[in-house]
Scaffold this motif. Structure first.
Motif, PDB file in Angstrom:
ATOM      1  N   VAL A 170       0.703  -1.132  -0.183  1.00 35.89           N
ATOM      2  CA  VAL A 170       0.293  -0.287   0.107  1.00 35.89           C
ATOM      3  C   VAL A 170       0.936   0.841  -0.202  1.00 35.89           C
ATOM      4  N   PHE A 171       1.914   0.883   1.094  1.00 36.50           N
ATOM      5  CA  PHE A 171       3.127   2.121   0.948  1.00 36.50           C
ATOM      6  C   PHE A 171       3.706   2.856  -0.751  1.00 36.50           C
ATOM      7  N   ALA A 172       4.278   1.648  -1.312  1.00 42.18           N
ATOM      8  CA  ALA A 172       4.904   1.631  -2.528  1.00 42.18           C
ATOM      9  C   ALA A 172       3.859   2.189  -3.156  1.00 42.18           C
ATOM     10  N   ASN A 173       2.554   1.310  -3.610  1.00 41.07           N
ATOM     11  CA  ASN A 173       1.694   2.358  -4.577  1.00 41.07           C
ATOM     12  C   ASN A 173       0.966   4.089  -4.335  1.00 41.07           C
ATOM     13  N   ALA A 174       1.524   3.993  -3.262  1.00 36.29           N
ATOM     14  CA  ALA A 174       0.939   5.965  -2.605  1.00 36.29           C
ATOM     15  C   ALA A 174       2.769   6.578  -3.372  1.00 36.29           C
ATOM     16  N   ALA A 175       4.135   5.695  -2.822  1.00 32.36           N
ATOM     17  CA  ALA A 175       5.129   5.967  -3.701  1.00 32.36           C
ATOM     18  C   ALA A 175       4.811   6.335  -4.801  1.00 32.36           C
ATOM     19  N   VAL A 176       4.521   5.677  -5.193  1.00 30.38           N
ATOM     20  CA  VAL A 176       4.618   5.995  -6.796  1.00 30.38           C
ATOM     21  C   VAL A 176       3.524   6.976  -7.230  1.00 30.38           C
ATOM     22  N   HIS A 177       2.656   6.518  -7.146  1.00 29.21           N
ATOM     23  CA  HIS A 177       1.851   7.652  -7.097  1.00 29.21           C
ATOM     24  C   HIS A 177       1.994   9.170  -6.892  1.00 29.21           C
ATOM     25  N   GLN A 178       3.553   9.773  -6.083  1.00 29.75           N
ATOM     26  CA  GLN A 178       3.988  10.101  -5.927  1.00 29.75           C
ATOM     27  C   GLN A 178       4.765  10.760  -6.867  1.00 29.75           C
ATOM     28  N   GLU A 179       5.286  10.120  -6.910  1.00 30.75           N
ATOM     29  CA  GLU A 179       6.724   9.382  -7.574  1.00 30.75           C
ATOM     30  C   GLU A 179       6.340  10.740  -9.200  1.00 30.75           C
ATOM     31  N   VAL A 180       5.066   9.893  -9.721  1.00 31.28           N
ATOM     32  CA  VAL A 180       4.134  10.203 -10.969  1.00 31.28           C
ATOM     33  C   VAL A 180       4.466  11.562 -11.186  1.00 31.28           C
ATOM     34  N   HIS A 181       3.614  12.513  -9.758  1.00 30.75           N
ATOM     35  CA  HIS A 181       3.748  13.472  -9.730  1.00 30.75           C
ATOM     36  C   HIS A 181       4.613  14.565 -10.343  1.00 30.75           C
ATOM     37  N   ASP A 182       6.093  14.395  -9.224  1.00 30.77           N
ATOM     38  CA  ASP A 182       7.333  14.820  -9.526  1.00 30.77           C
ATOM     39  C   ASP A 182       7.559  14.511 -10.767  1.00 30.77           C
ATOM     40  N   LEU A 183       7.246  13.234 -11.259  1.00 30.37           N
ATOM     41  CA  LEU A 183       8.020  12.997 -12.657  1.00 30.37           C
ATOM     42  C   LEU A 183       6.822  13.741 -13.917  1.00 30.37           C
ATOM     43  N   LEU A 184       5.840  14.611 -13.521  1.00 32.10           N
ATOM     44  CA  LEU A 184       5.346  15.182 -14.770  1.00 32.10           C
ATOM     45  C   LEU A 184       5.729  16.398 -14.102  1.00 32.10           C
ATOM     46  N   GLU A 185       5.681  16.912 -13.024  1.00 36.35           N
ATOM     47  CA  GLU A 185       6.127  18.545 -12.589  1.00 36.35           C
ATOM     48  C   GLU A 185       7.642  18.904 -13.235  1.00 36.35           C
ATOM     49  N   GLU A 186       8.462  17.515 -13.063  1.00 36.30           N
ATOM     50  CA  GLU A 186       9.686  17.766 -13.822  1.00 36.30           C
ATOM     51  C   GLU A 186       9.565  17.965 -14.957  1.00 36.30           C
ATOM     52  N   ARG A 187       8.824  16.855 -16.029  1.00 32.41           N
ATOM     53  CA  ARG A 187       8.378  18.026 -17.362  1.00 32.41           C
ATOM     54  C   ARG A 187       7.951  18.957 -17.690  1.00 32.41           C
ATOM     55  N   GLY A 188       7.094  19.763 -16.974  1.00 30.36           N
ATOM     56  CA  GLY A 188       6.473  20.642 -16.891  1.00 30.36           C
ATOM     57  C   GLY A 188       5.008  20.575 -17.304  1.00 30.36           C
ATOM     58  N   ILE A 189       4.492  18.680 -16.638  1.00 28.62           N
ATOM     59  CA  ILE A 189       2.664  18.741 -17.228  1.00 28.62           C
ATOM     60  C   ILE A 189       2.316  18.902 -15.966  1.00 28.62           C
ATOM     61  N   ALA A 190       0.442  19.796 -16.064  1.00 23.67           N
ATOM     62  CA  ALA A 190       0.249  20.095 -15.218  1.00 23.67           C
ATOM     63  C   ALA A 190      -0.645  18.810 -15.239  1.00 23.67           C
ATOM     64  N   ALA A 191      -1.201  18.739 -14.011  1.00 25.29           N
ATOM     65  CA  ALA A 191      -2.220  16.920 -13.809  1.00 25.29           C
ATOM     66  C   ALA A 191      -3.617  17.395 -12.270  1.00 25.29           C
ATOM     67  N   GLY A 192      -4.056  17.293 -12.769  1.00 19.00           N
ATOM     68  CA  GLY A 192      -5.230  17.669 -12.051  1.00 19.00           C
ATOM     69  C   GLY A 192      -5.739  15.726 -12.180  1.00 19.00           C
ATOM     70  N   LYS A 193      -6.667  15.286 -10.837  1.00 18.43           N
ATOM     71  CA  LYS A 193      -7.126  14.234 -10.804  1.00 18.43           C
ATOM     72  C   LYS A 193      -8.394  13.535 -11.136  1.00 18.43           C
ATOM     73  N   GLY A 194      -8.155  12.709 -11.917  1.00 17.70           N
ATOM     74  CA  GLY A 194      -9.485  11.719 -12.479  1.00 17.70           C
ATOM     75  C   GLY A 194     -10.589  10.978 -10.633  1.00 17.70           C
ATOM     76  N   ASP A 195     -11.525  10.326 -11.532  1.00 17.71           N
ATOM     77  CA  ASP A 195     -12.510   9.970 -10.551  1.00 17.71           C
ATOM     78  C   ASP A 195     -11.298   9.362  -9.489  1.00 17.71           C
ATOM     79  N   GLU A 196     -11.259   7.978  -9.882  1.00 17.83           N
ATOM     80  CA  GLU A 196     -10.528   7.398  -8.673  1.00 17.83           C
ATOM     81  C   GLU A 196      -9.357   7.999  -7.812  1.00 17.83           C
ATOM     82  N   GLY A 197      -8.693   9.118  -8.256  1.00 21.37           N
ATOM     83  CA  GLY A 197      -7.411   9.943  -7.408  1.00 21.37           C
ATOM     84  C   GLY A 197      -6.247   9.410  -8.670  1.00 21.37           C
ATOM     85  N   ALA A 198      -6.594   9.019  -9.484  1.00 19.41           N
ATOM     86  CA  ALA A 198      -4.912   8.802 -10.001  1.00 19.41           C
ATOM     87  C   ALA A 198      -4.794  10.032 -11.339  1.00 19.41           C
ATOM     88  N   TRP A 199      -3.088  10.470 -11.699  1.00 20.09           N
ATOM     89  CA  TRP A 199      -3.607  12.084 -12.054  1.00 20.09           C
ATOM     90  C   TRP A 199      -3.846  11.675 -13.366  1.00 20.09           C
TER      91      TRP A 199
END
Ligand code: PGA
Ligand code: ZN
Length: 400
Positions: A170-199
């Motif tokens: 469970v913690f690993a999945n949350a960490a992947v979710h956060q890492e995805v956010h960081d990678l999106l930010e590095e690429r300058g891509i803004a992202a909201g969340k979908g219905d299930e909380g995914a970017w």
């Protein structure tokens, strides 16, 4: 054995802000259970029918509640569920609504557990299941019907297959979710969340594959166990039946091309899991892809329905089934689907819906049935309700 003394139904909010059905079941001995129906957005054509919540409640009060109160033993789940079916008298719960049915069915199970003082997973049969906990599949990037202007593929799912415990997973999945956010930010891509909380960034699938692969690798390095990823293509939503093709952002694929495309993705990214890679009527295509390897899961294909699963087994279509109690209407039907799947070597994957509540029944169902996977998001209160419950159950069983 104690009788149902009262069934109370009400409308409450789900995670999308829509109204849904909540049920309380009270027993003559003072037992109490409460459960709420989830709701899909990319619903399969063959699912049981979800009615408008106020209609579902009115109809259940008229047809089902009088057959339950003072008449059915709460510990006899099959009798509770048979009574719901008899009260409805249709195959697809279109009279009382699958939303009323599933809320009452799950609330009755919780009331029965309450009477015995056992946790729900034990009441549902999980006393001997302590060693096999489900791996949570965590939705980290997505689009499709769950977010506008995002990926065509509905869900990119982190799959921490090497995690030593549910809590680590469970913690690993949350960490992947956060890492995805960081990678999106590095690429300058803004992202909201979908219905299930995914970017839900406005990127094509190809870029999402790159980012999710990088994120799962980075977190795997950090935590020191294997994290792969998988997909819910939700291909029925992108299938154009008139033109017989799958419609992506910038391209279309016919069935053969779709099969090749998915098989190539499985190989390139070592995908652990692919759900609904083809249309919900294409058993043959599912069978062809299943022969090519990895876990191929039927969601809209099977809709937790044993008859549709039997057809799949006959044709070798898929090797896993998504199990959503509200797709079929009762816990007994959901358990039947799990049992038929397991008997035939299919992996059951217990699942949430995109519209959810704080209800934790599916966490208990996954442990009780020994399901190898549960799909219930990565972050967000209605998702963490289930994930945190899994952590608690694991501690309860394993004394971690
Ligand atoms: P749904 O999506 O709840 O919107 O149907 C979940 C899924 O397709 O698995
Ligand atoms: Zn799905």
């Amino acid at each position: 054995m104690t009788l149902v003394s009262e069934v109370r139904l009400r409308q409450v909010l789900d995670s999308r802000g829509n109204r849904t059905v909540e049920a309380d079941v009270v027993t003559e001995s003072g037992g109490f259970g409460r459960a709420a129906a989830p709701s899909g957005a990319s619903t399969g054509e063959y699912e049981a029918i979800e009615l408008d919540p106020s209609e579902a409640i009115a109809s259940a009060r008229e047809h089902a509640v009088p057959r339950l109160e003072g008449k059915v033993y709460v510990g006899d789940q099959r009798d509770v569920d048979r009574t719901l079916r008899a009260a409805d008298a249709t195959d697809d719960f279109s009279e009382i609504g699958a939303n009323s049915a599933v809320a009452i069915s799950m609330a009755a199970a919780k009331a029965a557990a309450d009477v015995t003082g056992a946790p729900l997973y034990q009441h549902l049969g999980g006393a001997f299941r302590g060693e096999a906990f489900p791996t949570p599949l965590g939705n980290v990037v997505g689009g499709g019907e769950h977010a506008a202007d995002a990926t065509a593929i509905q869900e990119f799912l982190s799959a921490p297959v090497g995690a030593p415990s549910v809590q680590d997973a469970v913690f690993a999945n949350a960490a992947v979710h956060q890492e995805v956010h960081d990678l999106l930010e590095e690429r300058g891509i803004a992202a909201g969340k979908g219905d299930e909380g995914a970017w839900a960034p406005s990127i094509d699938d190809e870029e999402a594959f790159e980012i999710v692969a990088e994120a799962t690798d980075a977190v795997a390095d950090e935590v020191g166990f294997e994290i792969r990823f998988g997909l819910d293509v939700a291909a029925a939503e992108m299938y154009d039946a008139d033109d017989e093709e799958y419609v992506y952002r910038d391209t279309t694929r016919d069935t053969d091309e779709q099969i090749e495309y998915v098989a190539d993705l499985v190989e390139e990214y070592d995908l652990a899991y692919v759900e609904d890679p083809l249309d919900e009527d294409d058993y043959e295509g599912f069978a062809e892809l299943t022969d090519r390897g990895t876990l191929i899961c039927g969601d809209d294909l099977f809709v937790t329905n044993v008859e549709r699963l039997e057809a799949g087994i006959e044709q070798g279509a898929a090797n896993a089934i998504l199990v959503k109690p509200n797709q079929i209407g009762t816990l007994s039907d959901a358990v039947d689907a799990v049992e038929l799947a397991v008997e035939n070597g299919y992996k059951p994957v217990i699942s949430h819906r995109s519209g959810e509540t704080e209800d934790t029944t599916i966490a208990h169902l996954a442990v009780a049935t020994g399901a190898p996977y549960i799909k219930t998001g990565a972050v967000g209160g209605e998702r963490t309700a289930k994930l945190n419950e899994l952590i608690r159950i694991e501690q309860n069983v394993s004394r971690l």
